[in-house]
Scaffold this active site. Sequence first.
Site, PDB file in Angstrom:
ATOM      1  N   CYS A  51       0.966  -1.263   0.141  1.00 35.66           N
ATOM      2  CA  CYS A  51      -0.572  -0.148  -0.263  1.00 35.66           C
ATOM      3  C   CYS A  51       0.943   1.403   0.082  1.00 35.66           C
ATOM      4  O   CYS A  51       0.846   2.086  -0.851  1.00 35.66           O
ATOM      5  CB  CYS A  51      -0.985   0.301   0.892  1.00 35.66           C
TER       6      CYS A  51
HETATM    7  N1  SAJ Z   1       6.325   2.368   8.824  1.00 35.03           N
HETATM    8  C1  SAJ Z   1       6.333   3.513   9.064  1.00 35.03           C
HETATM    9  N2  SAJ Z   1       6.395   4.265  10.605  1.00 35.03           N
HETATM   10  C2  SAJ Z   1       5.073   3.973  10.783  1.00 35.03           C
HETATM   11  C3  SAJ Z   1       4.106   3.536  10.217  1.00 35.03           C
HETATM   12  C4  SAJ Z   1       4.516   2.371   8.785  1.00 35.03           C
HETATM   13  O1  SAJ Z   1       7.581   3.382   9.268  1.00 35.03           O
HETATM   14  O2  SAJ Z   1       4.365   4.851  12.269  1.00 35.03           O
HETATM   15  C5  SAJ Z   1       6.436   1.444   8.091  1.00 35.03           C
HETATM   16  C6  SAJ Z   1       6.301  -0.378   8.278  1.00 35.03           C
HETATM   17  O3  SAJ Z   1       7.161  -0.828   8.366  1.00 35.03           O
HETATM   18  C7  SAJ Z   1       6.033  -0.411   6.986  1.00 35.03           C
HETATM   19  C8  SAJ Z   1       5.278   0.475   5.616  1.00 35.03           C
HETATM   20  O4  SAJ Z   1       5.720   2.000   6.611  1.00 35.03           O
HETATM   21  O5  SAJ Z   1       6.576  -0.663   6.104  1.00 35.03           O
HETATM   22  C9  SAJ Z   1       3.388   0.422   5.263  1.00 35.03           C
HETATM   23  O6  SAJ Z   1       3.198   0.057   7.099  1.00 35.03           O
HETATM   24  P1  SAJ Z   1       1.220   0.120   7.051  1.00 35.03           P
HETATM   25  O7  SAJ Z   1       1.615   0.538   8.732  1.00 35.03           O
HETATM   26  O8  SAJ Z   1       0.862   1.691   6.451  1.00 35.03           O
HETATM   27  O9  SAJ Z   1       1.174  -1.262   7.312  1.00 35.03           O
HETATM   28  P2  SAJ Z   1       0.447  -1.592   5.971  1.00 35.03           P
HETATM   29  O10 SAJ Z   1       1.601  -1.405   4.241  1.00 35.03           O
HETATM   30  O11 SAJ Z   1      -0.231  -3.160   5.892  1.00 35.03           O
HETATM   31  O12 SAJ Z   1      -0.743  -0.461   5.648  1.00 35.03           O
HETATM   32  C10 SAJ Z   1      -2.174  -1.484   6.480  1.00 35.03           C
HETATM   33  C11 SAJ Z   1      -2.889  -0.047   5.160  1.00 35.03           C
HETATM   34  N3  SAJ Z   1      -3.864  -1.142   5.519  1.00 35.03           N
HETATM   35  C12 SAJ Z   1      -4.891  -0.568   4.072  1.00 35.03           C
HETATM   36  O13 SAJ Z   1      -4.166  -0.226   3.134  1.00 35.03           O
HETATM   37  C13 SAJ Z   1      -6.194  -1.389   3.296  1.00 35.03           C
HETATM   38  C14 SAJ Z   1      -3.298   1.333   5.935  1.00 35.03           C
HETATM   39  O14 SAJ Z   1      -4.424   1.929   5.468  1.00 35.03           O
HETATM   40  C15 SAJ Z   1      -3.301   0.229   7.620  1.00 35.03           C
HETATM   41  O15 SAJ Z   1      -4.009   1.438   8.068  1.00 35.03           O
HETATM   42  C16 SAJ Z   1      -1.956  -0.109   7.653  1.00 35.03           C
HETATM   43  O16 SAJ Z   1      -1.918  -1.334   6.879  1.00 35.03           O
HETATM   44  C17 SAJ Z   1      -2.553  -0.347   9.439  1.00 35.03           C
HETATM   45  O17 SAJ Z   1      -2.723   1.225  10.106  1.00 35.03           O
HETATM   46  O18 SAJ Z   1      -1.330  -1.366  10.108  1.00 35.03           O
END
Ligand code: SAJ
Length: 439
Positions: free
Chosen positions: A273
């Site tokens: 995403c």
């Molecule tokens: N990350 C950071 N710092 C943060 C949060 C995330 O470096 O504060 C990194 C993570 O390590 C990862 C990437 O960003 O590599 C994406 O992380 P993410 O927490 O956004 O996880 P995803 O990619 O699984 O995003 C999903 C998304 N869900 C959908 O698209 C339906 C996102 O919208 C959600 O908000 C997210 O999960 C979530 O909240 O866990």
Amino acid sequence: MSVAAPLERLRSGEAVIGVIGLGYVGLPLCRAFVRAGYRVLGFDIDSEKVALLERGSSYVDAVPDEDLARMRAAERFSATSEEARAAECDALVVCVPTPLTPHREPDTSYIERTLDAVAPHLRKGALVVLESTTYPGTTAELVAPRLAERTGRVPGEGFLVAYSPERENPGSEWTTDRIPKVVGADDPRSLEAARALYERAVVRVVAVSSTRAAEATKLLENVYRCVNIAVVNELKVCFERMGIDVFEVIDAARTKPFGFMPFWPGPGVGGHCIPIDPVYLAWKVKEFGARANFIELASEVNGAMPRYVVERCVLALNDQRKALRGARVLVLGVSYKKDLGDVRESPAIEIIGLLRERGAQVAYHDPHVPRLGRGRAYRLDLESVELTPERLASSDLALVVTDHGAVDYRLVVEHAPLVVDSRNATREVRGDATHVYLA
Ligand code: SAJ
């Protein structure tokens, strides 16, 4: 069959729902529709996945085998690769990948191939919903016209069409039925059908005025994350130079009970995403003479993090009079986020590639990822090694890329001669250890 037929069957709940693309989005959606009382036909071009599902074996963590067994026992779920069976469906929900091309432009080829496969079998008056994350305009400019051309029918009459963004959240307790569902359509009958489809299956349906509004809603959700992650990544670099611990500052800022949501610096952003969806929007806005500066900048800042982490490794080794070339580096955690085994777009793959390019001997330990094949730009061919005191002591540097809960960071700090931590995973155990560097 009259146009009302599929719409009537959706209203009555007798509808047969086709879900196309049985991955981390499609399979949980099948479960939600079965639990809502629909009969569900899952479609996937991967016959191996279909065979596994037909044997009651799930490959999606969020849908355990027992859930799949219940779906099949209720005789309301089966999987197939036969696209002609789309003719059995009153509604078809498309959950296929929307990656980027090598030139970092939207790749809608999976959507196009899916539409071309089902169009010849599309029941008159059936509803087609796109769930794949994509740029605003995809449904109105690609999906509806392509189906109209291939079926000779008029959107909103001969077939119904809507958009509803997926909000599956890998590894969380938010199951499909508990997440409000945004739906958008460009004609009243399509909107009514989309509402009828989801209202039985999810806690709340949120109708917006058009397919573009629904497509843009999803992108805003993920642009919000991408930009805020980039902000803290940029501040991490600034504060490191100022001798300020960015994690301490974020922890203190989050005590504010309103108006602040914490994001955490990291080694870059991975997953299907956050690194990709915002690029779809930045690409589309150019068509209107606009430029999504924050998205472009955020992609740049997040994209620069793997190199920043490698630079911090060079500096840490240098402080011990060692070179990166020939150094034994043990990478801890390679999936894109903690406590998952998914390596899609994981920054760890680029970091390992960069370390190798500079002559380091790289091994990794990840309890969720037994082996690493290749990323977009690197071929790694590595297997996860056991995390032992000996392995740590014989390394020149232990690099925390993904902060899995199952790793013993006290062991890491005690036995590794040098630790570089890009996730603040050692905060509870490092004390004032001078051999631990934040990255
Ligand atoms: N990350 C950071 N710092 C943060 C949060 C995330 O470096 O504060 C990194 C993570 O390590 C990862 C990437 O960003 O590599 C994406 O992380 P993410 O927490 O956004 O996880 P995803 O990619 O699984 O995003 C999903 C998304 N869900 C959908 O698209 C339906 C996102 O919208 C959600 O908000 C997210 O999960 C979530 O909240 O866990």
